[in-house]
Design an enzyme around this catalytic site. Structure first.
Site, short mmCIF file in Angstrom:
data_model
loop_
_atom_site.label_atom_id
_atom_site.label_comp_id
_atom_site.label_asym_id
_atom_site.label_seq_id
_atom_site.Cartn_x
_atom_site.Cartn_y
_atom_site.Cartn_z
N HIS A 12 -9.87 33.85 10.80
CA HIS A 12 -8.85 32.88 10.38
C HIS A 12 -7.59 33.48 9.72
O HIS A 12 -6.48 33.24 10.15
CB HIS A 12 -9.46 31.88 9.40
CG HIS A 12 -10.80 31.36 9.77
ND1 HIS A 12 -10.97 30.32 10.65
CD2 HIS A 12 -12.06 31.73 9.39
CE1 HIS A 12 -12.26 30.05 10.79
NE2 HIS A 12 -12.94 30.89 10.04
O1 RIB Z 1 -12.53 28.05 6.69
C1 RIB Z 1 -12.08 29.36 6.81
C2 RIB Z 1 -11.51 29.86 5.53
O2 RIB Z 1 -12.51 29.79 4.52
C3 RIB Z 1 -11.04 31.28 5.55
O3 RIB Z 1 -9.91 31.43 4.73
C4 RIB Z 1 -12.22 32.03 4.98
O4 RIB Z 1 -11.85 33.24 4.37
C5 RIB Z 1 -12.77 31.06 3.98
O5 RIB Z 1 -12.07 31.19 2.78
#
Ligand code: RIB
Ligand code: CA
Length: 325
Positions: free
Chosen positions: A255
């Site tokens: 992500h």
């Molecule tokens: O849902 C994904 C996010 O949640 C990302 O930023 C991961 O690092 C967690 O923090």
């Protein structure tokens, strides 16, 4: 032209790759890193961030931020986080998708002596030119800074966020992890009037995937950053395969670095819509994004990415990893 950014992280396997990308890529001028509680308690997200900065030999200042979310801890009746995304290995040992970075040496790096929200206020009040903030954990630091001085928003050129989801979820049946963990902060940020907010929700990060073949490309580069990215991605691929399979086999969402990649090359996001977004603050949908798709909506507050070019994303990371020594 380089883009000046402050990176707010809850490091975290994908946060680690975001730090490496921001620290190494020549198109980014990384001003500071701020840690926040999220994937791990604050002490771990800070220590993990330190170790990753050491790995890429970055001397960027690190500010430790908020230990607790805005009000969630004060509301024990609220729905709980549903899935810690763990897997059990062949020896029966349980692994979490975000663990302490024990494979990296402990860091002797000093953290700065003002807390992250105070840093934001000081920096943004004095800044001669606006700066971009990339926040890829719960938004507690940013919301706290905005509470201290809402006018700092004038010096934020763009706020790029990883969080939320329109058609996906990972922390509860309807919410994404970062917004689920501090819904009030997220809502405050979306209502702040910051000039431009760009959001990379799960809808796009589940499409801009990293595969085992991409890991092989990273491994061929072979630098410290590339090899650490391989370790992070391989674990993430295992967890995704067992708990949240994506549309490609042997793939994971990575992500957080997608937000940094967007600032390096905006065309990495291919379907971006200007919409209105609110955050649910109660009940079963706590932390979920409420997105208004009605065409007559005239109170739009966020550019939301729905699709991305995953090959371009991987190429951008490869360019950065080649520069690691
Ligand atoms: O849902 C994904 C996010 O949640 C990302 O930023 C991961 O690092 C967690 O923090
Ligand atoms: Ca994160």
């Amino acid at each position: 032209m380089t883009r000046k950014i402050i990176l707010d992280v809850d490091t975290g396997s994908d946060d680690a790759v975001a730090i490496m990308l921001a620290a190494l890529h020549p198109a980014i001028d990384l001003v500071a890193v701020c840690s926040v509680k999220g994937n791990q308690p604050l002490s771990s997200t800070t220590e993990n961030s330190k170790r990753v900065l050491d790995l890429v030999h970055s001397d960027v200042p690190l500010y430790q931020g908020c230990k607790e979310s805005f009000v969630r801890e004060a509301s024990p009746w609220r729905i709980k986080f549903e899935d810690r995304a763990t897997i059990v290995d062949e020896e029966g040992k349980e692994h979490f998708i975000h663990e302490d970075f024990d494979m990296l040496p402990p860091s002797t790096r000093k953290i700065e002596d003002v807390p992250a929200p105070v840093f934001y206020v000081d920096y943004l009040k004095k800044a001669k030119e606006p700066v971009t903030i990339v926040a890829v954990g719960p938004l507690t630091n940013i919301a706290t800074a905005l509470s201290i001085d809402p006018d700092i928003k004038e010096n934020i050129e763009e706020l790029v966020l990883m969080g939320g989801a329109d058609d996906e979820a990972n922390a509860s049946s309807s919410a994404e992890f970062n917004f689920f963990n501090d819904p009030e902060s997220a809502q405050k940020v979306f209502q702040s009037g910051i000039k431009k907010i760009t959001l990379c929700p799960l809808d796009v990060t589940h499409k801009a995937m990293v595969t085992k073949d991409d890991c092989r490309r990273f491994a061929e580069i072979g630098t410290p950053a590339a090899m650490f990215a391989v370790a992070m991605c391989e674990k993430r691929i295992e967890v995704h395969t067992q708990r949240q399979p994506l549309t490609l086999p042997d793939a994971c969402a990575l992500h957080d670095p997608l937000c940094v990649a967007y600032l390096i090359d905006p065309t990495v996001l291919t379907d971006v819509r200007y919409l209105h977004l609110d955050i649910s603050l109660s009940g079963l949908t706590d932390g979920a994004t409420i997105i208004d798709h009605r065409y007559f909506q005239d109170n739009r507050n966020v550019y939301i990415a729905y699709d991305g070019d995953r090959k371009k994303f991987v190429d951008i990371m490869c360019d950065a990893f080649r520069l690691s020594k």
